[in-house]
Design a protein around this motif. Structure first.
Motif, PDB file in Angstrom:
ATOM      1  N   SER A  79       0.844  -1.210   0.000  1.00  0.00           N
ATOM      2  CA  SER A  79       0.000   0.000   0.000  1.00  0.00           C
ATOM      3  C   SER A  79       0.873   1.252   0.000  1.00  0.00           C
ATOM      4  N   ASP A  80       0.333   2.330  -0.533  1.00  0.00           N
ATOM      5  CA  ASP A  80       1.044   3.610  -0.594  1.00  0.00           C
ATOM      6  C   ASP A  80       0.411   4.554   0.420  1.00  0.00           C
ATOM      7  N   PHE A  81       1.085   4.742   1.535  1.00  0.00           N
ATOM      8  CA  PHE A  81       0.528   5.543   2.621  1.00  0.00           C
ATOM      9  C   PHE A  81       0.249   6.974   2.197  1.00  0.00           C
ATOM     10  N   TYR A  82       1.085   7.528   1.332  1.00  0.00           N
ATOM     11  CA  TYR A  82       0.982   8.947   1.004  1.00  0.00           C
ATOM     12  C   TYR A  82       0.104   9.239  -0.216  1.00  0.00           C
ATOM     13  N   SER A  83      -0.536   8.229  -0.785  1.00  0.00           N
ATOM     14  CA  SER A  83      -1.396   8.474  -1.947  1.00  0.00           C
ATOM     15  C   SER A  83      -2.742   9.047  -1.497  1.00  0.00           C
ATOM     16  N   GLY A  84      -3.393   9.790  -2.404  1.00  0.00           N
ATOM     17  CA  GLY A  84      -4.707  10.357  -2.100  1.00  0.00           C
ATOM     18  C   GLY A  84      -4.600  11.627  -1.271  1.00  0.00           C
ATOM     19  N   TYR A  85      -5.768  12.214  -0.997  1.00  0.00           N
ATOM     20  CA  TYR A  85      -5.807  13.506  -0.307  1.00  0.00           C
ATOM     21  C   TYR A  85      -6.555  13.446   1.017  1.00  0.00           C
ATOM     22  N   ASN A  86      -7.056  12.279   1.365  1.00  0.00           N
ATOM     23  CA  ASN A  86      -7.796  12.170   2.621  1.00  0.00           C
ATOM     24  C   ASN A  86      -6.850  12.198   3.818  1.00  0.00           C
ATOM     25  N   ILE A  87      -7.356  12.608   4.971  1.00  0.00           N
ATOM     26  CA  ILE A  87      -6.555  12.612   6.194  1.00  0.00           C
ATOM     27  C   ILE A  87      -6.265  11.174   6.599  1.00  0.00           C
ATOM     28  N   LYS A  88      -5.002  10.889   6.816  1.00  0.00           N
ATOM     29  CA  LYS A  88      -4.592   9.529   7.151  1.00  0.00           C
ATOM     30  C   LYS A  88      -4.813   9.253   8.649  1.00  0.00           C
ATOM     31  N   THR A  89      -5.081   8.002   8.934  1.00  0.00           N
ATOM     32  CA  THR A  89      -5.310   7.571  10.311  1.00  0.00           C
ATOM     33  C   THR A  89      -4.154   6.671  10.757  1.00  0.00           C
ATOM     34  N   ILE A  90      -3.611   6.997  11.933  1.00  0.00           N
ATOM     35  CA  ILE A  90      -2.486   6.245  12.487  1.00  0.00           C
ATOM     36  C   ILE A  90      -2.898   5.621  13.816  1.00  0.00           C
ATOM     37  N   ALA A  91      -2.682   4.325  13.941  1.00  0.00           N
ATOM     38  CA  ALA A  91      -2.884   3.641  15.221  1.00  0.00           C
ATOM     39  C   ALA A  91      -1.522   3.469  15.895  1.00  0.00           C
ATOM     40  N   THR A  92      -1.466   3.714  17.193  1.00  0.00           N
ATOM     41  CA  THR A  92      -0.179   3.667  17.875  1.00  0.00           C
ATOM     42  C   THR A  92      -0.344   3.623  19.383  1.00  0.00           C
ATOM     43  N   LYS A  93       0.664   3.092  20.042  1.00  0.00           N
ATOM     44  CA  LYS A  93       0.763   3.182  21.500  1.00  0.00           C
ATOM     45  C   LYS A  93       1.485   4.469  21.900  1.00  0.00           C
ATOM     46  N   TYR A  94       2.008   5.179  20.920  1.00  0.00           N
ATOM     47  CA  TYR A  94       2.855   6.351  21.167  1.00  0.00           C
ATOM     48  C   TYR A  94       2.296   7.572  20.427  1.00  0.00           C
ATOM     49  N   PRO A  95       1.161   8.115  20.880  1.00  0.00           N
ATOM     50  CA  PRO A  95       0.522   9.217  20.146  1.00  0.00           C
ATOM     51  C   PRO A  95       1.378  10.474  20.042  1.00  0.00           C
ATOM     52  N   ASN A  96       2.155  10.775  21.080  1.00  0.00           N
ATOM     53  CA  ASN A  96       2.973  11.995  21.029  1.00  0.00           C
ATOM     54  C   ASN A  96       4.100  11.870  20.005  1.00  0.00           C
ATOM     55  N   VAL A  97       4.725  10.694  19.943  1.00  0.00           N
ATOM     56  CA  VAL A  97       5.775  10.453  18.953  1.00  0.00           C
ATOM     57  C   VAL A  97       5.204  10.562  17.542  1.00  0.00           C
ATOM     58  N   ALA A  98       4.057   9.923  17.314  1.00  0.00           N
ATOM     59  CA  ALA A  98       3.439   9.944  15.986  1.00  0.00           C
ATOM     60  C   ALA A  98       3.021  11.360  15.605  1.00  0.00           C
ATOM     61  N   ARG A  99       2.414  12.064  16.545  1.00  0.00           N
ATOM     62  CA  ARG A  99       1.927  13.425  16.259  1.00  0.00           C
ATOM     63  C   ARG A  99       3.080  14.352  15.885  1.00  0.00           C
ATOM     64  N   GLU A 100       4.163  14.268  16.626  1.00  0.00           N
ATOM     65  CA  GLU A 100       5.312  15.141  16.353  1.00  0.00           C
ATOM     66  C   GLU A 100       5.959  14.792  15.013  1.00  0.00           C
ATOM     67  N   TYR A 101       6.051  13.506  14.714  1.00  0.00           N
ATOM     68  CA  TYR A 101       6.672  13.078  13.457  1.00  0.00           C
ATOM     69  C   TYR A 101       5.915  13.630  12.251  1.00  0.00           C
ATOM     70  N   PHE A 102       4.603  13.492  12.267  1.00  0.00           N
ATOM     71  CA  PHE A 102       3.824  13.954  11.117  1.00  0.00           C
ATOM     72  C   PHE A 102       3.657  15.477  11.106  1.00  0.00           C
ATOM     73  N   ALA A 103       3.723  16.104  12.279  1.00  0.00           N
ATOM     74  CA  ALA A 103       3.700  17.571  12.324  1.00  0.00           C
ATOM     75  C   ALA A 103       4.932  18.139  11.629  1.00  0.00           C
ATOM     76  N   GLU A 104       6.081  17.467  11.801  1.00  0.00           N
ATOM     77  CA  GLU A 104       7.307  17.912  11.130  1.00  0.00           C
ATOM     78  C   GLU A 104       7.192  17.773   9.618  1.00  0.00           C
ATOM     79  N   LYS A 105       6.326  16.864   9.168  1.00  0.00           N
ATOM     80  CA  LYS A 105       6.077  16.698   7.731  1.00  0.00           C
ATOM     81  C   LYS A 105       4.981  17.636   7.231  1.00  0.00           C
ATOM     82  N   GLY A 106       4.357  18.362   8.168  1.00  0.00           N
ATOM     83  CA  GLY A 106       3.268  19.264   7.800  1.00  0.00           C
ATOM     84  C   GLY A 106       1.976  18.536   7.459  1.00  0.00           C
ATOM     85  N   MET A 107       1.800  17.332   8.023  1.00  0.00           N
ATOM     86  CA  MET A 107       0.618  16.523   7.716  1.00  0.00           C
ATOM     87  C   MET A 107      -0.377  16.538   8.865  1.00  0.00           C
TER      88      MET A 107
END
Length: 210
Positions: free
Chosen positions: A104-132
């Protein structure tokens, strides 16, 4: 003067740290034969060891009931805290990774992507740095399930060998951050007990060098 108190993360990091102490020639008899004890002594070095869960190691060090702590960088990244991170001990190596269903291509399409994780702060910061903008779903159990049942587009999780991902039809799309055990120290302790702590910190660093 009370012993220097060091909090160790129970499990593998605890065993690796005890191995460092043994390498340094410390009396680790009580640490090895601990039974159910949670507070243990290294009698020949005036050191007291406290065994705790990872997030609690940070809490004990931050509040000054422990002078030092050994904890994974993953816990530091997720929980933060007010302390000094003084050394990368080199063991407990793994990584945070973004994983998706194979092919699968995670970055394809324009819809908001959903991430499941035990580490919400790590995930949030990572994608914030990508501007997503992403939606995060906190998972407590087997996070690999989330993409398989359609709950999320991907997961952010700790990966060691990648075997669990492969067995569940997932693959690493990107490495997020590399992780290892870190030595942390209470800010006040480093000032007030500097003459005692600095030689111990240096010894642990040398003992952990491979």
């Amino acid at each position: 003067m009370r012993p220097i108190r060091i909090a160790l993360t129970k499990g593998r990091l605890e065993k690796d740290t005890v191995a460092v102490f043994e390498k340094l020639g410390y009396d680790c008899n009580e640490l090895i034969n601990k039974g159910r004890k949670l507070i243990l002594q290294i009698p020949d070095r005036n050191i007291e060891v406290v065994l705790a869960k990872a997030a609690d190691v940070i809490t004990y060090v931050e509040h000054g009931v422990c002078d030092l702590g050994v904890v994974g960088k993953d816990t530091i990244m997720e929980h933060g805290g007010s302390f000094f991170e003084v050394a990368d001990l080199g063991f407990g190596r793994c990584k945070f990774a973004l994983a998706v269903k194979k092919g699968s291509d995670f970055y394809s399409g324009y819809n908001i992507k959903t991430i499941a994780t035990k580490y919400p702060n790590v995930a949030r910061e990572y994608f914030a740095e990508k501007g997503m903008d992403i939606e995060i779903i906190k998972i407590e159990g087997s996070v690999e399930l989330a993409p398989l049942v359609g709950l999320s587009d991907g997961i952010v999780d700790i990966v060691e060998t990648g075997t669990t991902l492969k067995e569940n039809g997932l693959e690493v799309a990107e490495d997020v951050a590399y992780i290892s055990a870190r030595l942390i120290v209470n800010t006040a302790s480093l000032k007030l007990r500097k003459e005692e702590l600095e030689p111990l910190i240096d010894a642990i660093q040398q003992g952990s060098a491979r």
